[in-house]
Design a protein around this motif. Structure first.
Motif: not given
Length: 280
Positions: A99, A103, A207, A210, A220
């Motif tokens: 994850e 990003l 965000r 994300a 996040v």
């Protein structure tokens, strides 16, 4: 007293002020003159608050009345008899390595265009995940905080305590690219119109990245990336004392929560390294 003697941060001062103001608003005789019975009347107002919030407010009250006692303004601490709620420290929310990489892919693709804000956002991400900085520590970095050939930062964190924070080769390169397009004469590495980038704006940037990376934006935040920094380091073999230093924790008990997050690795460690594991 909190500022000059205890060296509390500005965020801590705001929190104490807000908690004491909230308590005072429910007391007819004011806070300084309140009795234990007066403080007990606050319980119904706090019934729907989280235990952690109630515990923080009680801590603020006890500290306030301790101050009044020390200065001879009162002879008692009416908050001392108030029952403390049971607090169970929650496990930190983290992102797994895939994850985090998602990003970075989004941020790097955007930065490839050379657009200044995209370069800034990649630099923010590199320093958050690569150095484990708190949000306030990151946005308030001086412009020359990262110097060529100097693989660390000197950070003044909570309680005005200084610590060394490593700067990865990747982060240093990102800072260098961002500095080339920064321009102006701001004293901040991440300036805004009036001062430096705000914590709120940092949240918004993360965000947004994300969402583009296909992650739930509410998962996040700057602190989630700080948790990921710590957890992934621990999984890679870092010891708790080193992690405590890097994170700037005054108490190693705060750092130990990451051992619960990475419990699978600890089980494997016992099964593989303990002398009994070699006995048939």
């Amino acid at each position: 007293m909190l500022a000059s003697e205890a060296g509390a941060s500005q965020n801590t001062l705001y929190a104490y002020r807000n908690d004491l103001a909230a308590a005072a608003s429910g007391l007819s005789r004011g806070l300084a003159n309140a009795s234990a019975e007066d403080l007990a009347t606050l319980a119904p107002e706090w019934r729907n608050l989280a235990n952690s919030t109630v515990a923080r407010r009680l801590a603020a009250l006890r500290r306030f009345f301790d101050f009044l006692q020390d200065d001879g303004i009162r002879t008692d601490n009416p908050a001392a008899s108030l029952a403390r709620p049971r607090i169970e420290r929650p496990l930190p929310r983290i992102l797994d390595s895939d994850e985090v990489l998602a990003l970075f892919r989004v941020a790097e693709d955007k930065a490839a265009s050379g657009e200044p804000m995209a370069l800034r956002n990649l630099t923010l991400l590199e320093l958050l995940y690569g150095s484990g900085l708190r949000a306030t520590e990151l946005v308030s970095l001086p412009r020359l905080a990262v110097r060529p050939g100097q693989p660390f930062l000197i950070i003044r964190g909570k309680g005005s305590k200084e610590r060394f924070v490593p700067v990865s080769t990747r982060a240093a390169a990102a800072v260098a690219r961002w500095s080339e397009v920064l321009g102006g004469d701001s004293k901040w590495l991440f300036p805004s119109r009036t001062k430096h980038l705000s914590r709120v704006r940092l949240f918004q940037i993360l965000r947004s990245l994300a969402a583009e990376a296909g992650l739930a934006p509410e998962r996040v935040s700057p602190h989630v990336l700080r948790h990921a920094f710590a957890t992934h380091l621990l999984a890679g073999g870092a010891d708790l004392r080193a992690l405590q230093t890097l994170l700037g924790h005054a108490d190693i008990g705060t750092t130990q929560i990451y051992t619960h997050v990475d419990s699978d690795r600890l089980v494997r460690l016992v099964n593989e390294r303990h002398p009994l594991a070699r006995l048939r």
